[in-house]
Scaffold this active site. Structure first.
Site, PDB file in Angstrom:
ATOM      1  N   CYS A  21       0.918  -1.306   0.012  1.00 18.18           N
ATOM      2  CA  CYS A  21      -0.007   0.002   0.080  1.00 18.18           C
ATOM      3  C   CYS A  21       0.696   1.302  -0.036  1.00 18.18           C
ATOM      4  O   CYS A  21       0.458   2.192  -0.484  1.00 18.18           O
ATOM      5  CB  CYS A  21      -0.984   0.116   1.299  1.00 18.18           C
ATOM      6  N   HIS A  43      -2.674   6.649   4.377  1.00 15.07           N
ATOM      7  CA  HIS A  43      -1.174   6.510   4.620  1.00 15.07           C
ATOM      8  C   HIS A  43      -0.484   7.911   4.067  1.00 15.07           C
ATOM      9  O   HIS A  43      -0.837   8.403   2.949  1.00 15.07           O
ATOM     10  CB  HIS A  43      -0.580   5.382   3.938  1.00 15.07           C
TER      11      HIS A  43
END
Length: 343
Positions: free
Chosen positions: A130, A242
């Site tokens: 990710c 993130h």
């Protein structure tokens, strides 16, 4: 005529998001199957306005579907992806199991779309980590212009990257701090509520973690093995999204204004970069969104040809489920999905 699609790991955070995004982007689905482990047989998951009962992976006939999206552990994928690929469908796998296999393309569609052309070697395509996914979307257009020599990255990774257990632990500890004290950590090695943890994955002999190593290995495979990349991965008390502080050194001059314009024109990116107190993106604003966002673009005067920037994305979307669906869309556009005749 649409495709017959199976989502394996359909009850997890990413599996559910895969189902949501397939519907959201109107991917041509003729029939959808939600596949899970035996303990989840019959559990209902949503696909648009439908509720679908989960089917048992052990009993499911994968030869009757065209595309399989996998959101499972690496060990499970190692066992099952080759079997599924041999049965006919193309497998798009979100685990770490196949990313560095030389016969499996590792793909972010905005970065290396042509690699889908050799997916038939094993009938498996790998989704990157990710944190890598959002990083390479931001690096690739800059590398094409000025060639990157070195990148230094510090990540600020949300707890959803550790699954539902990670989200539950942050929630329970946050509540507990104000009542009887935070419960002891189970998913994370230390308390995550009101804290940051500079450790994700497992330590290697060189002192880096495997999460950090994934980022440079995958960047090398997708963009350029000559890029020098060093990473510190940090878990932060954020539910979804993130963030990354990225410092780049180029081989040739590239100033912040040109970099900003390049990124504005690049696929999958949105630049939000005003020098005012709210002129940047945070993970809260990126949650639920498709693009990778870039802010705080500025020259780094401490090195020759240096830039710093801030990169944010929804890790459950671009970092996982969305990228997998975008790979399926890319296969569809290029006519690379082999459809079975309907019996």
């Amino acid at each position: 005529m649409g495709y017959r699609v199976a989502v394996v790991g359909a009850t997890g955070n990413v599996g559910r998001e895969m189902l949501n995004i397939l519907e959201e982007v109107k991917f041509p689905v003729e029939k959808i199957h939600a596949i899970a482990s035996r303990k989840s047989i019959g559990q209902l998951v949503s696909f648009g306005d439908q509720n679908i009962a989960c089917e048992d992976v052990e009993q499911f006939d994968f030869s009757k579907v065209d595309v399989v999206l996998m959101s499972v552990s690496g060990s499970f994928s190692k066992e099952w992806s080759p079997k599924i690929g041999a049965a006919g469908p193309i497998v798009i796998d979100n685990s770490s199991a196949w990313r560095m296999d030389p016969d499996v393309p590792l793909i972010v569609p905005e970065v290396n779309p042509d690699d889908v052309e050799w997916a038939n070697r094993k009938n498996i395509i790998a989704n990157p980590n990710c944190s890598t996914a959002q990083l390479v979307v931001a690096l690739k257009p800059l590398h094409d212009r000025a060639k990157i020599k070195r990148v230094v990255v510090a990540t600020y990774q949300s707890v959803s990257g550790a699954g539902k257990e990670g989200m539950d632990e942050l929630w329970d500890q946050t509540k507990g701090v104000f009542v009887l004290g935070a419960p002891e950590p189970k998913k994370f090695p230390k308390q995550i509520a009101f804290n940051v943890i500079p450790f994700i994955g497992a330590f290697r002999d060189d002192g880096y973690t495997d999460e950090e190593a994934k980022m440079w290995d995958e960047t090398h495979k997708m963009i350029d093995p000559a890029i020098k990349l060093t990473v510190t991965c940090v878990r932060v008390p954020v539910m979804v999204g993130h963030s990354e502080a990225v410092n780049i050194e180029f081989e040739s001059p590239l100033d912040e204004d040109e970099a900003r314009e390049i990124l504005r024109e690049a696929p999958g990116l949105i630049v939000i970069d005003k020098r005012e107190p709210t002129g940047y993106i945070t993970p809260k604003e990126a949650q639920g969104e498709f693009p990778v966002f870039v802010s705080r673009i500025r020259n780094d005067p401490t090195v020759e040809n240096g830039l710093s920037m801030w990169v944010v994305a929804d890790n459950l979307r671009k970092g996982a489920a969305l990228n997998a669906v975008q790979i399926a869309e890319l296969l569809h556009q290029r006519g690379l999905i082999r459809q079975k005749a309907i019996a």
